[in-house]
Design a protein around this motif. Structure first.
Motif, PDB file in Angstrom:
ATOM      1  N   LYS A   2      89.570  11.010 -57.004  1.00  0.00           N
ATOM      2  CA  LYS A   2      88.843   9.887 -56.423  1.00  0.00           C
ATOM      3  C   LYS A   2      89.834   8.725 -56.284  1.00  0.00           C
ATOM      4  O   LYS A   2      90.460   8.312 -57.269  1.00  0.00           O
ATOM      5  CB  LYS A   2      87.657   9.491 -57.310  1.00  0.00           C
ATOM      6  CG  LYS A   2      86.757   8.438 -56.682  1.00  0.00           C
ATOM      7  CD  LYS A   2      85.546   8.146 -57.564  1.00  0.00           C
ATOM      8  CE  LYS A   2      84.562   9.307 -57.506  1.00  0.00           C
ATOM      9  NZ  LYS A   2      83.293   8.971 -58.214  1.00  0.00           N
ATOM     10  N   ILE A   3      89.966   8.239 -55.060  1.00  0.00           N
ATOM     11  CA  ILE A   3      91.018   7.268 -54.742  1.00  0.00           C
ATOM     12  C   ILE A   3      90.395   6.000 -54.182  1.00  0.00           C
ATOM     13  O   ILE A   3      89.540   6.065 -53.292  1.00  0.00           O
ATOM     14  CB  ILE A   3      92.007   7.857 -53.706  1.00  0.00           C
ATOM     15  CG1 ILE A   3      92.584   9.184 -54.213  1.00  0.00           C
ATOM     16  CG2 ILE A   3      93.117   6.867 -53.376  1.00  0.00           C
ATOM     17  CD1 ILE A   3      92.604  10.272 -53.184  1.00  0.00           C
ATOM     18  N   LEU A   4      90.840   4.844 -54.687  1.00  0.00           N
ATOM     19  CA  LEU A   4      90.455   3.548 -54.126  1.00  0.00           C
ATOM     20  C   LEU A   4      91.629   3.021 -53.313  1.00  0.00           C
ATOM     21  O   LEU A   4      92.730   2.840 -53.835  1.00  0.00           O
ATOM     22  CB  LEU A   4      90.097   2.552 -55.226  1.00  0.00           C
ATOM     23  CG  LEU A   4      89.772   1.135 -54.747  1.00  0.00           C
ATOM     24  CD1 LEU A   4      88.542   1.120 -53.843  1.00  0.00           C
ATOM     25  CD2 LEU A   4      89.600   0.177 -55.919  1.00  0.00           C
ATOM     26  N   VAL A   5      91.389   2.771 -52.034  1.00  0.00           N
ATOM     27  CA  VAL A   5      92.427   2.283 -51.119  1.00  0.00           C
ATOM     28  C   VAL A   5      92.137   0.827 -50.774  1.00  0.00           C
ATOM     29  O   VAL A   5      90.997   0.468 -50.464  1.00  0.00           O
ATOM     30  CB  VAL A   5      92.452   3.121 -49.821  1.00  0.00           C
ATOM     31  CG1 VAL A   5      93.543   2.621 -48.876  1.00  0.00           C
ATOM     32  CG2 VAL A   5      92.650   4.596 -50.143  1.00  0.00           C
ATOM     33  N   MET A  87      84.364   0.311 -59.022  1.00  0.00           N
ATOM     34  CA  MET A  87      84.974   1.205 -60.004  1.00  0.00           C
ATOM     35  C   MET A  87      84.067   1.421 -61.208  1.00  0.00           C
ATOM     36  O   MET A  87      84.110   2.474 -61.846  1.00  0.00           O
ATOM     37  CB  MET A  87      86.339   0.659 -60.421  1.00  0.00           C
ATOM     38  CG  MET A  87      87.359   0.698 -59.279  1.00  0.00           C
ATOM     39  SD  MET A  87      89.011   0.120 -59.723  1.00  0.00           S
ATOM     40  CE  MET A  87      89.689   1.569 -60.523  1.00  0.00           C
ATOM     41  N   LEU A  88      83.231   0.435 -61.513  1.00  0.00           N
ATOM     42  CA  LEU A  88      82.258   0.601 -62.583  1.00  0.00           C
ATOM     43  C   LEU A  88      81.101   1.500 -62.155  1.00  0.00           C
ATOM     44  O   LEU A  88      80.638   2.354 -62.922  1.00  0.00           O
ATOM     45  CB  LEU A  88      81.713  -0.766 -63.010  1.00  0.00           C
ATOM     46  CG  LEU A  88      82.644  -1.662 -63.831  1.00  0.00           C
ATOM     47  CD1 LEU A  88      82.050  -3.047 -63.984  1.00  0.00           C
ATOM     48  CD2 LEU A  88      82.937  -1.042 -65.197  1.00  0.00           C
ATOM     49  N   PHE A  93      87.882   6.365 -61.285  1.00  0.00           N
ATOM     50  CA  PHE A  93      88.826   6.626 -60.204  1.00  0.00           C
ATOM     51  C   PHE A  93      90.135   7.127 -60.801  1.00  0.00           C
ATOM     52  O   PHE A  93      90.523   6.730 -61.907  1.00  0.00           O
ATOM     53  CB  PHE A  93      89.067   5.364 -59.380  1.00  0.00           C
ATOM     54  CG  PHE A  93      87.975   5.059 -58.392  1.00  0.00           C
ATOM     55  CD1 PHE A  93      88.152   5.306 -57.043  1.00  0.00           C
ATOM     56  CD2 PHE A  93      86.762   4.523 -58.817  1.00  0.00           C
ATOM     57  CE1 PHE A  93      87.148   5.035 -56.129  1.00  0.00           C
ATOM     58  CE2 PHE A  93      85.742   4.254 -57.914  1.00  0.00           C
ATOM     59  CZ  PHE A  93      85.936   4.506 -56.563  1.00  0.00           C
ATOM     60  N   ASP A  94      90.813   7.975 -60.040  1.00  0.00           N
ATOM     61  CA  ASP A  94      92.088   8.525 -60.505  1.00  0.00           C
ATOM     62  C   ASP A  94      93.278   7.671 -60.093  1.00  0.00           C
ATOM     63  O   ASP A  94      94.282   7.616 -60.809  1.00  0.00           O
ATOM     64  CB  ASP A  94      92.282   9.945 -59.940  1.00  0.00           C
ATOM     65  CG  ASP A  94      91.201  10.892 -60.407  1.00  0.00           C
ATOM     66  OD1 ASP A  94      91.207  11.238 -61.597  1.00  0.00           O
ATOM     67  OD2 ASP A  94      90.336  11.259 -59.585  1.00  0.00           O
ATOM     68  N   LEU A  95      93.159   7.022 -58.922  1.00  0.00           N
ATOM     69  CA  LEU A  95      94.288   6.276 -58.362  1.00  0.00           C
ATOM     70  C   LEU A  95      93.804   5.064 -57.586  1.00  0.00           C
ATOM     71  O   LEU A  95      92.696   5.063 -57.037  1.00  0.00           O
ATOM     72  CB  LEU A  95      95.089   7.158 -57.396  1.00  0.00           C
ATOM     73  CG  LEU A  95      95.844   8.368 -57.950  1.00  0.00           C
ATOM     74  CD1 LEU A  95      96.316   9.241 -56.792  1.00  0.00           C
ATOM     75  CD2 LEU A  95      97.025   7.924 -58.794  1.00  0.00           C
ATOM     76  N   ILE A  96      94.683   4.067 -57.510  1.00  0.00           N
ATOM     77  CA  ILE A  96      94.527   2.949 -56.573  1.00  0.00           C
ATOM     78  C   ILE A  96      95.718   2.997 -55.633  1.00  0.00           C
ATOM     79  O   ILE A  96      96.863   3.163 -56.069  1.00  0.00           O
ATOM     80  CB  ILE A  96      94.490   1.597 -57.314  1.00  0.00           C
ATOM     81  CG1 ILE A  96      93.319   1.543 -58.291  1.00  0.00           C
ATOM     82  CG2 ILE A  96      94.404   0.441 -56.313  1.00  0.00           C
ATOM     83  CD1 ILE A  96      93.407   0.387 -59.274  1.00  0.00           C
ATOM     84  N   VAL A 116      94.212   2.321 -64.371  1.00  0.00           N
ATOM     85  CA  VAL A 116      94.337   3.347 -63.333  1.00  0.00           C
ATOM     86  C   VAL A 116      95.669   3.137 -62.622  1.00  0.00           C
ATOM     87  O   VAL A 116      95.972   2.015 -62.198  1.00  0.00           O
ATOM     88  CB  VAL A 116      93.174   3.250 -62.323  1.00  0.00           C
ATOM     89  CG1 VAL A 116      93.386   4.197 -61.153  1.00  0.00           C
ATOM     90  CG2 VAL A 116      91.847   3.556 -63.010  1.00  0.00           C
ATOM     91  N   PRO A 117      96.490   4.166 -62.469  1.00  0.00           N
ATOM     92  CA  PRO A 117      97.809   3.976 -61.848  1.00  0.00           C
ATOM     93  C   PRO A 117      97.715   3.529 -60.401  1.00  0.00           C
ATOM     94  O   PRO A 117      96.816   3.937 -59.659  1.00  0.00           O
ATOM     95  CB  PRO A 117      98.477   5.345 -61.966  1.00  0.00           C
ATOM     96  CG  PRO A 117      97.377   6.305 -62.238  1.00  0.00           C
ATOM     97  CD  PRO A 117      96.297   5.543 -62.932  1.00  0.00           C
TER      98      PRO A 117
END
Length: 395
Positions: A2-5, A87-88, A93-96, A116-117
């Motif tokens: 799960k990625i946050l861009v 994110m809450l 999430f795995d990544l930003i 989160v990295p």
């Protein structure tokens, strides 16, 4: 995963190349099985939340501001607030993944708060644009870029040239940087037989005139004045049977004055901004694309022309020589040299067999090096590496 861009531009907001980059990369990552949430800015009538080709798009409102830097600060505050809630609510999430310095503050804050990295794609640097840092505005931007590079677990750049630039300008070790080219969706480009090409072409030039164009931002670093300065020689050699089109939004007053002063006004067409629909048709009827940039980290505009089957002439700056193979997929000329540029344009326009040779090779090269599905797999490999490394770290 799960990625946050985070990206300050995403269609329909198109300022530069980042918008198309994120809009075309992440659908391919969704196809690989990843869940992508993209945080961007409210624009026009675009909804606050929607799903675009599998991407969960979240648009934030930015309060009124007095200047650009205040706007960036307020945008980061909005992205940080909305990103934290997301994110809450939808995590973990795995990544930003942050795109350029404009979203750095929000990305760094979310990284530390949620442990989160952070991965950063640096599309260009302030140092590179101006060949140095010379004023307070540039120092501020350079500081933000340095901060983003420092806090990123890994950095992605679009060319080997940019790897070197990030090492020099942002004091970043080379082993922290991955090179992944930009891509293109070649299939979206129409061909001449898909519409009434001749009547469309007559909006811009007479039937006997060749169309030579530049498309992109109207800024000093793009070298449009070099393009116009090369025009008189081309006009002379072709007996006046050529039209020069400058496609792009922005202030063109200085360029219009230059065209008038050097006597080529009647051979220039300043189109302003063209929608994708019109731009794709325009490229389909043109004879030569010219990109005389003084600074160019990659040159996605060259790929656009490859896909449109238009021969390209570029300068030998930045990533262009990596993208365009001289004499094989296009013509590479000396940066800032209008005589060299004019010679390159004439080489293309005067030799139809050579022009076809370049076009066919360039289109084939898209399949070999610039397919988004392949580039998405390269990006996925970086993601997997970071997630695996994160699993071994006590944060």
């Amino acid at each position: 995963m799960k990625i946050l861009v985070l990206s300050w531009e995403f269609p329909p907001r198109i300022v530069g190349g980042i918008s198309r980059h994120v809009a075309e990369l992440y659908p391919e990552l969704v196809k690989l099985g990843h869940e992508v949430h993209l945080m961007t800015v409210v624009f026009g009538n675009a909804p606050l939340s929607e799903v675009v080709e599998g991407i969960h798009v979240h648009r934030v409102l930015v309060p009124p501001s007095r200047n650009f830097f205040e706007w960036v600060a307020l945008m980061n505050q909005s992205m940080g607030d909305r990103g934290g809630k997301l994110m809450l609510e939808a995590g973990p999430f795995d990544l930003i993944h942050a795109h350029d310095w404009l979203v750095a503050d929000a990305a760094i804050a979310l990284k530390h708060h949620f442990k989160v990295p952070l991965i950063s794609t640096i599309h260009a640097t302030e140092y590179g644009r101006y060949n140095g840092i010379y004023n307070e505005d540039s120092r501020y931007i350079n500081h933000k870029e340095n901060n983003l590079a420092f806090h990123a677990w890994r950095i992605i750049v679009c060319s080997e040239y940019m790897r070197g630039e990030v090492q020099r300008a942002l004091a970043t070790p080379g082993h922290k940087i991955d090179v992944i080219y930009n891509g293109i969706r070649a299939e979206k480009k129409p061909r001449r037989h898909d519409f009434d090409a001749w009547n469309f072409r007559r909006w811009y030039a007479a039937d006997e005139e060749k169309i030579v164009y530049y498309v992109g931002r109207i800024s000093y670093e793009k070298g449009v004045d070099v393009f116009l300065s090369a025009a008189p020689k081309v006009i002379w050699e072709l007996g006046g049977k050529v039209k020069f089109a400058i496609v792009g939004g922005g202030n063109t007053d200085r360029l219009k004055r230059l065209a008038w002063d050097i006597g080529i006004w009647d051979k220039c067409y300043f189109t302003g901004f063209l929608s994708d629909e019109y731009l794709h048709k325009f490229q389909a009827v043109a004879d030569c694309a010219v990109f005389p940039s003084l600074y160019e980290p990659f040159g996605i505009v060259a790929l656009e022309s490859f896909a449109a089957r238009v021969p390209v002439v570029v300068s030998d700056t930045g990533g262009f020589p990596e993208v365009v193979k001289h004499g094989i997929t296009g013509v590479v000329t000396r940066v800032g040299d209008y005589n060299s540029l004019a010679a390159g344009i004439l080489e293309v326009l005067k030799n139809s067999d050579y022009r076809e040779f370049l076009v066919e090779n360039a289109y084939a090269d898209l399949e070999c090096r610039f397919r988004w599905p392949d580039l998405a797999k390269q990006t996925e490999a970086v993601y997997h590496r970071v997630v695996q490394e994160r699993a071994t770290v006590v944060w």
